[in-house]
Design an enzyme around this catalytic site. Structure first.
Site, mmCIF file in Angstrom:
data_model
loop_
_atom_site.group_PDB
_atom_site.id
_atom_site.type_symbol
_atom_site.label_atom_id
_atom_site.label_comp_id
_atom_site.label_asym_id
_atom_site.label_seq_id
_atom_site.Cartn_x
_atom_site.Cartn_y
_atom_site.Cartn_z
ATOM 1 N N ASP A 58 33.453 29.863 26.070
ATOM 2 C CA ASP A 58 32.355 29.896 27.020
ATOM 3 C C ASP A 58 32.881 29.194 28.265
ATOM 4 O O ASP A 58 33.067 27.976 28.266
ATOM 5 C CB ASP A 58 31.139 29.167 26.444
ATOM 6 C CG ASP A 58 29.997 29.029 27.449
ATOM 7 O OD1 ASP A 58 30.152 29.447 28.618
ATOM 8 O OD2 ASP A 58 28.942 28.484 27.069
ATOM 9 N N ASN A 101 38.242 36.389 35.413
ATOM 10 C CA ASN A 101 37.467 37.628 35.381
ATOM 11 C C ASN A 101 36.036 37.434 34.888
ATOM 12 O O ASN A 101 35.175 38.260 35.179
ATOM 13 C CB ASN A 101 38.192 38.650 34.486
ATOM 14 C CG ASN A 101 37.390 39.902 34.280
ATOM 15 O OD1 ASN A 101 37.142 40.658 35.218
ATOM 16 N ND2 ASN A 101 36.957 40.148 33.047
ATOM 17 N N SER A 126 36.473 38.540 42.613
ATOM 18 C CA SER A 126 35.279 38.372 43.424
ATOM 19 C C SER A 126 34.483 39.676 43.345
ATOM 20 O O SER A 126 34.314 40.242 42.262
ATOM 21 C CB SER A 126 35.675 38.020 44.861
ATOM 22 O OG SER A 126 34.542 37.898 45.693
ATOM 23 N N TYR A 177 24.152 35.782 43.383
ATOM 24 C CA TYR A 177 25.448 36.302 42.952
ATOM 25 C C TYR A 177 26.362 36.441 44.165
ATOM 26 O O TYR A 177 27.529 36.033 44.125
ATOM 27 C CB TYR A 177 25.257 37.649 42.264
ATOM 28 C CG TYR A 177 26.546 38.325 41.844
ATOM 29 C CD1 TYR A 177 27.224 37.911 40.700
ATOM 30 C CD2 TYR A 177 27.065 39.387 42.581
ATOM 31 C CE1 TYR A 177 28.411 38.531 40.307
ATOM 32 C CE2 TYR A 177 28.238 40.009 42.198
ATOM 33 C CZ TYR A 177 28.908 39.589 41.057
ATOM 34 O OH TYR A 177 30.073 40.207 40.678
ATOM 35 N N LYS A 202 29.905 34.465 44.904
ATOM 36 C CA LYS A 202 31.148 35.174 45.197
ATOM 37 C C LYS A 202 31.663 34.843 46.599
ATOM 38 O O LYS A 202 32.885 34.769 46.813
ATOM 39 C CB LYS A 202 30.942 36.689 45.041
ATOM 40 C CG LYS A 202 30.708 37.124 43.603
ATOM 41 C CD LYS A 202 31.884 36.772 42.699
ATOM 42 C CE LYS A 202 31.741 37.379 41.313
ATOM 43 N NZ LYS A 202 32.869 37.017 40.420
#
Length: 276
Positions: free
Chosen positions: A56, A83, A134, A148, A152
């Site tokens: 995790d 990733n 990203s 989100y 990023k």
């Protein structure tokens, strides 16, 4: 033979494709996943060249333990692929606090923890690659996915500074910005509830969700070709600092930069008027 450490190894995503590409060129890989049992059958075909680790990435202690296990097994990590990540729907005003924190914990702070765990070994050996996944949303904000995008955007800025700091040690940094790619990333959106705390935004968020659900399985991007493009970029005589994946993503990012340059130049006199 290089050793890769790849987070986010869930089947159907970029993680296993990076692993397969590395294995196809004779390298060895450590792949992490929350549910490692999903990878065991796949890993058996590659024997000792694959190490599957339960991880995790939001647990810093687990991150350090996983990196240590990979280094002990293979002797060091040459390529890190950050990733792991995903997004949740929500407006800026109306997303629940828990969703905001979870978004940054997974998409930003986990990246920091993995980088900090891997870098000492790379510095000691005098080289390595850090590939931070990203998104086009890290350059062009996505309505209904603002947190989100913000996470990023932060990965983009983090990577820019990281590149400067680790270059003297022979470590290189590449940021990858996929557009809509035909992985399983959209598959879970169907069952993801819209938990808006401000009712005024519910229609907008529901429409964003519906668009993602409708696009699942129709994404234009081929993830296999995407991984090949990343490896080609890494092997280029002058590797780029970032690479956008996909036609639609490339067009959106190009338009964003061109429009920003037009606006910047239109306000040049105003900008230059503020010095002493």
């Amino acid at each position: 033979m290089k050793t890769w450490f790849i987070t986010g190894g869930t089947p159907g995503g970029f993680g296993p494709l990076y692993a397969e590409a590395a294995l196809d060129q004779g390298d060895q890989v450590a792949v992490t996943a929350r549910r490692p049992a999903e990878l065991r059958e796949w890993a058996e075909a590659y024997g000792d060249r694959v190490l599957v680790l339960e991880l995790d990435v939001t647990d810093a202690q687990q991150v350090r333990a996983a990196v240590k296990s990979a280094e002990e097994r293979f002797g060091g990590i040459d390529v890190l692929v950050n990733n792991a990540g995903r997004g949740w729907f929500g407006s800026i005003e109306g997303a629940p606090d828990e969703t905001i924190r979870r978004t940054f914990d997974l998409n930003l702070f986990a990246v920091v923890d993995v980088v900090r765990a891997v870098l000492p070994g790379m510095r000691a050996r005098g080289g390595g690659w850090i590939v931070n996944m990203s998104s086009v949303a890290g350059l062009v904000s996505a309505q209904g996915f603002g947190y989100y995008s913000a996470a990023k955007f932060a990965v983009e800025g983090l990577s820019e500074t990281l590149r400067l700091e680790v270059e003297p040690f022979g470590v290189r940094v590449l940021v990858v910005e996929p557009g809509a790619t035909r992985t399983k990333a959209f598959a879970g959106f169907q069952d993801q509830p819209v938990n808006e705390v401000v009712d005024a935004y519910v229609p907008m968020v529901e429409s964003v969700k519906a668009a993602f659900v409708d696009h699942n399985g129709k994404q234009e991007g081929d993830p296999v070709r995407g991984v090949r493009a990343v490896i080609s970029a890494m092997n280029a005589p002058v590797p780029p600092r970032r690479i956008v994946l996909g036609n639609s993503g490339y067009d959106v990012v190009t338009a964003m930069h061109e429009n920003a340059l037009v606006e910047l130049r239109a306000n040049e006199k105003l900008s230059r008027s503020t010095d002493f």
